[in-house]
Design an enzyme around this catalytic site. Structure first.
Site, PDB file in Angstrom:
ATOM      1  CE  LYS A  48     -66.770  25.412 -84.994  1.00 47.35           C
ATOM      2  NZ  LYS A  48     -65.242  26.231 -83.769  1.00 47.35           N
ATOM      3  CE1 TYR A 275     -94.956  25.834 -65.478  1.00 45.63           C
ATOM      4  CE2 TYR A 275     -94.671  25.721 -67.474  1.00 45.63           C
ATOM      5  CZ  TYR A 275     -95.445  25.396 -66.673  1.00 45.63           C
ATOM      6  OH  TYR A 275     -95.021  24.383 -66.539  1.00 45.63           O
TER       7      TYR A 275
END
Ligand SMILES: Cc1ncc(COP(=O)(O)O)c(C=O)c1O
Length: 385
Positions: A48, A275
Protein backbone atom coordinates in the site's frame (compact mmCIF):
# COMPACT_ATOMS: atom_id res chain seq x y z
CA UNK A 1 24.51 -11.17 -11.80
CA UNK A 2 22.64 -11.09 -15.12
CA UNK A 3 22.50 -7.90 -17.23
CA UNK A 4 18.78 -7.70 -16.51
CA UNK A 5 19.48 -7.57 -12.78
CA UNK A 6 21.84 -4.61 -13.27
CA UNK A 7 19.31 -2.51 -15.19
CA UNK A 8 19.01 1.05 -13.92
CA UNK A 9 15.70 2.72 -14.72
CA UNK A 10 16.21 6.50 -14.73
CA UNK A 11 13.45 9.10 -14.37
CA UNK A 12 12.57 11.23 -17.40
CA UNK A 13 14.23 14.44 -16.18
CA UNK A 14 17.48 14.83 -14.31
CA UNK A 15 17.18 16.29 -10.86
CA UNK A 16 20.16 16.52 -8.47
CA UNK A 17 18.09 14.99 -5.65
CA UNK A 18 16.53 11.57 -5.94
CA UNK A 19 15.50 8.29 -4.29
CA UNK A 20 17.40 5.14 -5.21
CA UNK A 21 15.42 1.90 -4.95
CA UNK A 22 17.66 -1.15 -5.02
CA UNK A 23 15.40 -3.94 -6.29
CA UNK A 24 18.29 -6.41 -6.11
CA UNK A 25 18.45 -5.77 -2.34
CA UNK A 26 14.67 -6.22 -2.20
CA UNK A 27 15.02 -9.63 -3.90
CA UNK A 28 17.85 -10.48 -1.51
CA UNK A 29 15.67 -9.52 1.48
CA UNK A 30 12.86 -11.74 0.18
CA UNK A 31 15.33 -14.60 -0.29
CA UNK A 32 16.44 -14.22 3.35
CA UNK A 33 12.82 -14.08 4.53
CA UNK A 34 11.97 -17.22 2.55
CA UNK A 35 15.00 -19.02 4.01
CA UNK A 36 13.93 -17.95 7.52
CA UNK A 37 10.26 -18.94 7.37
CA UNK A 38 8.61 -22.35 7.63
CA UNK A 39 8.26 -23.70 4.09
CA UNK A 40 4.46 -23.80 3.73
CA UNK A 41 3.94 -20.29 5.13
CA UNK A 42 2.66 -17.97 2.39
CA UNK A 43 3.98 -14.43 2.11
CA UNK A 44 1.57 -11.62 1.22
CA UNK A 45 3.57 -8.54 0.28
CA UNK A 46 1.88 -5.39 1.61
CA UNK A 47 2.52 -2.66 -0.93
CA UNK A 48 0.00 0.00 0.00
CA UNK A 49 0.94 3.68 -0.33
CA UNK A 50 3.32 3.05 -3.26
CA UNK A 51 4.95 0.16 -1.41
CA UNK A 52 5.64 2.52 1.48
CA UNK A 53 7.04 5.08 -0.95
CA UNK A 54 9.23 2.63 -2.91
CA UNK A 55 7.08 2.41 -6.08
CA UNK A 56 4.16 -0.03 -6.23
CA UNK A 57 4.58 -1.80 -9.58
CA UNK A 58 8.37 -2.38 -9.48
CA UNK A 59 8.18 -3.60 -5.87
CA UNK A 60 5.15 -5.80 -6.61
CA UNK A 61 6.91 -7.39 -9.58
CA UNK A 62 10.09 -8.04 -7.58
CA UNK A 63 8.04 -9.45 -4.67
CA UNK A 64 6.18 -11.88 -6.94
CA UNK A 65 9.39 -12.90 -8.75
CA UNK A 66 10.79 -13.58 -5.28
CA UNK A 67 8.00 -15.96 -4.34
CA UNK A 68 5.31 -13.81 -2.72
CA UNK A 69 1.95 -15.59 -3.01
CA UNK A 70 -0.04 -12.36 -3.28
CA UNK A 71 -0.17 -8.65 -2.60
CA UNK A 72 -2.18 -6.37 -0.34
CA UNK A 73 -3.12 -2.72 -0.82
CA UNK A 74 -5.36 -0.20 0.94
CA UNK A 75 -7.18 1.69 -1.81
CA UNK A 76 -9.05 0.79 -4.98
CA UNK A 77 -6.75 2.96 -7.06
CA UNK A 78 -3.69 1.15 -5.68
CA UNK A 79 -5.21 -2.17 -6.76
CA UNK A 80 -6.14 -0.92 -10.24
CA UNK A 81 -2.65 0.56 -10.77
CA UNK A 82 -1.17 -2.89 -10.12
CA UNK A 83 -3.58 -4.54 -12.59
CA UNK A 84 -2.81 -1.86 -15.19
CA UNK A 85 0.87 -2.51 -14.52
CA UNK A 86 0.34 -6.08 -15.73
CA UNK A 87 0.08 -7.84 -12.37
CA UNK A 88 -2.25 -10.85 -12.36
CA UNK A 89 -1.52 -12.19 -8.85
CA UNK A 90 -4.17 -12.15 -6.07
CA UNK A 91 -4.55 -8.71 -4.49
CA UNK A 92 -6.19 -8.33 -1.09
CA UNK A 93 -7.85 -5.02 -0.28
CA UNK A 94 -7.13 -4.04 3.32
CA UNK A 95 -9.54 -1.82 5.24
CA UNK A 96 -13.22 -1.25 4.53
CA UNK A 97 -14.80 -0.75 1.12
CA UNK A 98 -17.41 1.90 0.28
CA UNK A 99 -20.36 0.45 -1.69
CA UNK A 100 -19.32 2.60 -4.68
CA UNK A 101 -16.05 0.65 -4.91
CA UNK A 102 -17.44 -2.87 -5.11
CA UNK A 103 -18.11 -3.20 -8.86
CA UNK A 104 -14.60 -2.00 -9.70
CA UNK A 105 -13.13 -4.41 -7.15
CA UNK A 106 -14.95 -7.26 -8.89
CA UNK A 107 -14.05 -6.03 -12.36
CA UNK A 108 -10.34 -5.87 -11.45
CA UNK A 109 -10.40 -9.12 -9.45
CA UNK A 110 -9.45 -7.36 -6.20
CA UNK A 111 -10.28 -9.47 -3.16
CA UNK A 112 -12.25 -7.56 -0.52
CA UNK A 113 -11.85 -8.01 3.18
CA UNK A 114 -15.32 -7.65 4.72
CA UNK A 115 -16.63 -7.09 8.21
CA UNK A 116 -20.03 -5.58 7.55
CA UNK A 117 -23.12 -7.55 6.57
CA UNK A 118 -24.44 -4.69 4.43
CA UNK A 119 -21.26 -4.50 2.35
CA UNK A 120 -21.22 -8.30 2.10
CA UNK A 121 -24.78 -8.21 0.76
CA UNK A 122 -23.97 -5.50 -1.78
CA UNK A 123 -20.85 -7.36 -2.89
CA UNK A 124 -22.89 -10.56 -3.29
CA UNK A 125 -25.50 -8.73 -5.38
CA UNK A 126 -22.82 -7.20 -7.63
CA UNK A 127 -21.12 -10.58 -7.97
CA UNK A 128 -24.41 -12.24 -8.91
CA UNK A 129 -25.05 -9.55 -11.53
CA UNK A 130 -21.58 -10.17 -12.92
CA UNK A 131 -22.25 -13.92 -12.93
CA UNK A 132 -19.34 -14.64 -10.62
CA UNK A 133 -18.55 -15.49 -7.00
CA UNK A 134 -16.43 -12.97 -5.10
CA UNK A 135 -13.67 -14.28 -2.85
CA UNK A 136 -13.75 -12.53 0.54
CA UNK A 137 -11.58 -12.43 3.64
CA UNK A 138 -13.48 -11.96 6.88
CA UNK A 139 -11.89 -9.33 9.06
CA UNK A 140 -12.09 -10.00 12.80
CA UNK A 141 -11.43 -7.19 15.26
CA UNK A 142 -9.39 -8.71 18.04
CA UNK A 143 -8.29 -5.46 19.67
CA UNK A 144 -7.49 -2.72 17.14
CA UNK A 145 -11.07 -1.37 17.34
CA UNK A 146 -10.72 -0.16 13.79
CA UNK A 147 -12.08 -2.49 11.13
CA UNK A 148 -13.55 -5.95 11.66
CA UNK A 149 -16.27 -7.97 13.32
CA UNK A 150 -15.81 -7.84 17.07
CA UNK A 151 -14.23 -11.16 18.08
CA UNK A 152 -16.65 -12.07 20.87
CA UNK A 153 -19.72 -11.37 18.73
CA UNK A 154 -18.37 -12.69 15.45
CA UNK A 155 -20.23 -15.90 14.76
CA UNK A 156 -23.73 -14.62 13.88
CA UNK A 157 -22.18 -12.04 11.50
CA UNK A 158 -19.91 -14.67 9.95
CA UNK A 159 -22.94 -16.93 9.45
CA UNK A 160 -24.86 -14.13 7.78
CA UNK A 161 -22.00 -13.28 5.44
CA UNK A 162 -21.29 -16.93 4.66
CA UNK A 163 -24.86 -17.65 3.56
CA UNK A 164 -24.42 -15.57 0.38
CA UNK A 165 -23.91 -18.01 -2.48
CA UNK A 166 -22.11 -15.37 -4.54
CA UNK A 167 -19.43 -14.93 -1.89
CA UNK A 168 -16.59 -17.41 -1.48
CA UNK A 169 -15.17 -17.42 2.05
CA UNK A 170 -11.48 -17.57 1.19
CA UNK A 171 -9.82 -16.12 4.25
CA UNK A 172 -10.19 -14.98 7.82
CA UNK A 173 -7.88 -12.34 9.20
CA UNK A 174 -7.11 -9.99 12.04
CA UNK A 175 -4.42 -7.40 12.73
CA UNK A 176 -2.00 -6.88 15.62
CA UNK A 177 -2.00 -3.58 17.52
CA UNK A 178 1.44 -4.17 19.11
CA UNK A 179 3.56 -7.04 17.86
CA UNK A 180 7.04 -5.51 17.64
CA UNK A 181 7.57 -4.47 21.27
CA UNK A 182 9.11 -6.56 24.03
CA UNK A 183 5.78 -6.78 25.83
CA UNK A 184 3.80 -9.31 23.84
CA UNK A 185 0.92 -9.63 26.31
CA UNK A 186 -1.67 -7.80 24.21
CA UNK A 187 -0.53 -9.56 21.02
CA UNK A 188 -1.00 -12.89 22.79
CA UNK A 189 -4.44 -11.80 23.95
CA UNK A 190 -5.33 -10.94 20.35
CA UNK A 191 -4.00 -14.32 19.22
CA UNK A 192 -6.20 -16.04 21.81
CA UNK A 193 -9.27 -14.12 20.62
CA UNK A 194 -8.52 -15.00 16.98
CA UNK A 195 -8.13 -18.66 17.91
CA UNK A 196 -11.48 -18.55 19.72
CA UNK A 197 -13.17 -17.29 16.54
CA UNK A 198 -11.39 -19.92 14.41
CA UNK A 199 -12.46 -22.71 16.77
CA UNK A 200 -16.09 -21.50 16.72
CA UNK A 201 -16.00 -21.34 12.91
CA UNK A 202 -14.55 -24.85 12.72
CA UNK A 203 -17.27 -26.12 15.01
CA UNK A 204 -19.99 -24.60 12.80
CA UNK A 205 -18.39 -26.04 9.68
CA UNK A 206 -17.16 -22.78 8.10
CA UNK A 207 -14.05 -23.76 6.17
CA UNK A 208 -11.52 -21.14 5.05
CA UNK A 209 -8.35 -21.60 3.08
CA UNK A 210 -6.19 -18.83 4.51
CA UNK A 211 -6.04 -17.68 8.12
CA UNK A 212 -3.77 -14.67 8.73
CA UNK A 213 -2.93 -12.36 11.60
CA UNK A 214 0.74 -11.36 11.36
CA UNK A 215 2.40 -8.21 10.14
CA UNK A 216 6.22 -7.96 10.25
CA UNK A 217 6.41 -7.82 14.06
CA UNK A 218 4.25 -10.93 14.36
CA UNK A 219 6.12 -12.73 11.60
CA UNK A 220 9.45 -12.13 13.34
CA UNK A 221 8.51 -12.66 16.97
CA UNK A 222 5.30 -14.69 17.14
CA UNK A 223 5.73 -17.90 15.11
CA UNK A 224 2.77 -19.40 16.98
CA UNK A 225 0.60 -16.78 15.20
CA UNK A 226 1.78 -17.47 11.64
CA UNK A 227 -1.23 -19.63 10.57
CA UNK A 228 -1.34 -20.01 6.74
CA UNK A 229 0.04 -16.68 5.59
CA UNK A 230 1.59 -13.46 6.87
CA UNK A 231 1.11 -9.95 5.52
CA UNK A 232 4.46 -8.19 5.60
CA UNK A 233 5.24 -4.71 4.34
CA UNK A 234 8.23 -3.10 6.00
CA UNK A 235 10.55 -6.11 6.41
CA UNK A 236 11.20 -6.84 2.70
CA UNK A 237 12.02 -3.14 2.35
CA UNK A 238 14.91 -3.80 4.71
CA UNK A 239 13.60 -1.96 7.75
CA UNK A 240 12.86 -3.58 11.11
CA UNK A 241 9.75 -2.13 12.71
CA UNK A 242 11.33 -1.65 16.14
CA UNK A 243 14.66 -1.79 17.93
CA UNK A 244 13.68 -4.89 19.90
CA UNK A 245 12.16 -7.31 17.38
CA UNK A 246 14.14 -10.31 16.09
CA UNK A 247 16.73 -9.61 13.38
CA UNK A 248 17.34 -11.61 10.20
CA UNK A 249 21.00 -11.15 9.30
CA UNK A 250 21.65 -9.64 5.88
CA UNK A 251 18.39 -7.75 5.55
CA UNK A 252 19.30 -4.22 4.46
CA UNK A 253 17.33 -1.10 3.42
CA UNK A 254 16.19 -0.90 -0.19
CA UNK A 255 15.75 2.88 -0.23
CA UNK A 256 18.52 5.50 -0.26
CA UNK A 257 17.84 9.22 -0.56
CA UNK A 258 20.56 11.25 -2.26
CA UNK A 259 21.26 14.80 -3.36
CA UNK A 260 24.18 16.65 -4.94
CA UNK A 261 25.76 19.80 -3.51
CA UNK A 262 24.35 22.55 -5.72
CA UNK A 263 26.19 25.51 -4.20
CA UNK A 264 29.07 26.10 -1.77
CA UNK A 265 29.25 29.31 0.29
CA UNK A 266 32.29 30.37 2.30
CA UNK A 267 30.79 32.49 5.04
CA UNK A 268 32.36 34.76 7.63
CA UNK A 269 31.97 34.91 11.41
CA UNK A 270 28.60 36.45 12.31
CA UNK A 271 26.99 35.58 8.94
CA UNK A 272 23.60 33.90 9.18
CA UNK A 273 22.21 31.01 7.14
CA UNK A 274 18.70 30.74 5.73
CA UNK A 275 15.19 31.76 6.79
CA UNK A 276 14.68 33.10 10.29
CA UNK A 277 18.48 33.56 10.79
CA UNK A 278 18.45 30.30 12.72
CA UNK A 279 22.19 29.72 12.36
CA UNK A 280 24.91 32.29 12.96
CA UNK A 281 28.49 31.29 12.07
CA UNK A 282 30.79 31.41 15.11
CA UNK A 283 33.84 31.28 12.81
CA UNK A 284 34.54 31.01 9.05
CA UNK A 285 32.38 28.18 7.72
CA UNK A 286 32.01 26.30 4.43
CA UNK A 287 28.31 25.73 3.75
CA UNK A 288 26.97 23.26 1.19
CA UNK A 289 23.46 23.66 -0.21
CA UNK A 290 21.45 20.55 -1.11
CA UNK A 291 18.51 21.05 -3.51
CA UNK A 292 16.06 19.02 -1.40
CA UNK A 293 13.68 20.28 1.28
CA UNK A 294 10.40 19.84 3.06
CA UNK A 295 8.71 19.99 -0.36
CA UNK A 296 10.33 16.58 -0.91
CA UNK A 297 9.38 15.22 2.49
CA UNK A 298 12.48 16.18 4.49
CA UNK A 299 11.38 17.03 8.06
CA UNK A 300 11.26 20.78 8.68
CA UNK A 301 13.92 20.97 11.38
CA UNK A 302 16.37 23.68 12.41
CA UNK A 303 20.06 23.05 13.20
CA UNK A 304 19.28 19.36 13.63
CA UNK A 305 20.19 16.22 11.72
CA UNK A 306 23.12 15.09 9.59
CA UNK A 307 23.87 13.90 6.07
CA UNK A 308 26.80 11.87 4.69
CA UNK A 309 29.43 13.58 2.54
CA UNK A 310 32.60 11.77 1.35
CA UNK A 311 31.86 9.05 3.93
CA UNK A 312 31.69 11.58 6.81
CA UNK A 313 28.81 13.05 8.78
CA UNK A 314 27.97 16.71 8.07
CA UNK A 315 25.50 18.58 10.31
CA UNK A 316 22.53 20.52 8.98
CA UNK A 317 22.68 24.22 9.83
CA UNK A 318 19.82 26.71 9.66
CA UNK A 319 16.20 25.89 8.79
CA UNK A 320 15.10 23.30 6.26
CA UNK A 321 13.38 25.19 3.43
CA UNK A 322 10.91 23.90 0.83
CA UNK A 323 13.63 23.26 -1.75
CA UNK A 324 16.94 23.46 0.12
CA UNK A 325 18.85 22.31 3.14
CA UNK A 326 22.17 23.75 4.23
CA UNK A 327 25.01 21.68 5.66
CA UNK A 328 28.31 22.52 7.30
CA UNK A 329 31.17 20.98 5.26
CA UNK A 330 33.99 22.98 6.85
CA UNK A 331 35.62 19.78 8.09
CA UNK A 332 35.18 18.00 4.74
CA UNK A 333 37.39 20.13 2.43
CA UNK A 334 37.44 17.36 -0.19
CA UNK A 335 33.68 17.88 -0.81
CA UNK A 336 33.23 19.52 -4.24
CA UNK A 337 30.37 21.16 -6.10
CA UNK A 338 27.90 18.42 -7.24
CA UNK A 339 29.37 15.98 -4.71
CA UNK A 340 26.92 13.12 -4.11
CA UNK A 341 25.49 13.28 -0.60
CA UNK A 342 23.46 10.62 1.22
CA UNK A 343 20.48 12.14 3.00
CA UNK A 344 19.12 8.77 4.19
CA UNK A 345 20.96 5.49 3.80
CA UNK A 346 24.54 4.20 3.81
CA UNK A 347 27.74 5.79 2.52
CA UNK A 348 30.94 3.89 3.25
CA UNK A 349 30.84 2.81 6.86
CA UNK A 350 28.40 5.54 7.92
CA UNK A 351 24.63 5.32 7.92
CA UNK A 352 21.69 7.70 8.38
CA UNK A 353 19.01 5.15 9.21
CA UNK A 354 15.27 5.35 8.67
CA UNK A 355 14.98 5.33 12.47
CA UNK A 356 17.39 8.34 12.71
CA UNK A 357 15.10 10.18 10.30
CA UNK A 358 12.04 9.08 12.29
CA UNK A 359 13.51 10.67 15.45
CA UNK A 360 14.15 13.86 13.49
CA UNK A 361 10.58 13.80 12.20
CA UNK A 362 9.22 12.89 15.62
CA UNK A 363 7.42 9.99 13.96
CA UNK A 364 7.82 6.33 12.97
CA UNK A 365 9.88 4.58 10.29
CA UNK A 366 6.74 3.83 8.22
CA UNK A 367 5.94 7.54 8.00
CA UNK A 368 9.52 8.36 6.98
CA UNK A 369 9.53 5.82 4.12
CA UNK A 370 6.10 6.73 2.81
CA UNK A 371 6.62 10.44 3.51
CA UNK A 372 9.09 11.21 0.69
CA UNK A 373 7.08 13.11 -1.89
CA UNK A 374 6.43 12.26 -5.56
CA UNK A 375 8.48 15.33 -6.55
CA UNK A 376 11.63 13.38 -5.69
CA UNK A 377 12.31 11.16 -8.73
CA UNK A 378 13.02 7.46 -8.26
CA UNK A 379 15.93 5.60 -9.81
CA UNK A 380 15.32 1.85 -9.83
CA UNK A 381 18.32 -0.46 -9.75
CA UNK A 382 17.68 -3.99 -10.97
CA UNK A 383 14.26 -3.23 -12.51
CA UNK A 384 12.63 -6.18 -14.31
CA UNK A 385 12.35 -5.82 -18.08
C1 LIG B 1 -3.85 -4.89 7.88
C2 LIG B 1 -2.37 -4.82 7.70
N1 LIG B 1 -1.66 -5.95 7.59
C3 LIG B 1 -0.32 -5.93 7.46
C4 LIG B 1 0.39 -4.75 7.42
C5 LIG B 1 1.88 -4.79 7.23
O1 LIG B 1 2.57 -4.29 8.35
P1 LIG B 1 4.16 -4.31 8.40
O2 LIG B 1 4.62 -3.28 7.42
O3 LIG B 1 4.49 -3.97 9.80
O4 LIG B 1 4.60 -5.67 8.01
C6 LIG B 1 -0.30 -3.55 7.53
C7 LIG B 1 0.42 -2.29 7.53
O5 LIG B 1 0.20 -1.40 8.30
C8 LIG B 1 -1.73 -3.58 7.68
O6 LIG B 1 -2.44 -2.46 7.78
Amino acid sequence: MSRKMKTVQQPRWYRPAWIEIDLNQLRQNFALIHADKPKPLRIISVIKDQAYGHGAVPVAKAALESGAAGLAVATLEEGVVLREGGIAAPILMLGERHPNELRDCLHHRLTCSVSDVRIAKELATSAEEAGTAAPVHLKIDTGMSRYGIRWNKALPTIAEIARHRALRLEGVMSHFAMSDETDKSFALEQLGRFQTVLAAMREKGFAVKYRHLCNTGGFLDLPQAHFDQVRIGILPLGVFPSAVCRRIAGIEPVMTVKAQIASIQNIEPGDTVGYGLRYRAPAPRRIGVLPIGYGDGFPRVRNQGEVLVCGKRAPLVGSVAMDAITIDITDIPEAQLWEEVVVMGRQGSEMISVHDMARLKNSVSYDVLAGWRERLPKVFIGASA
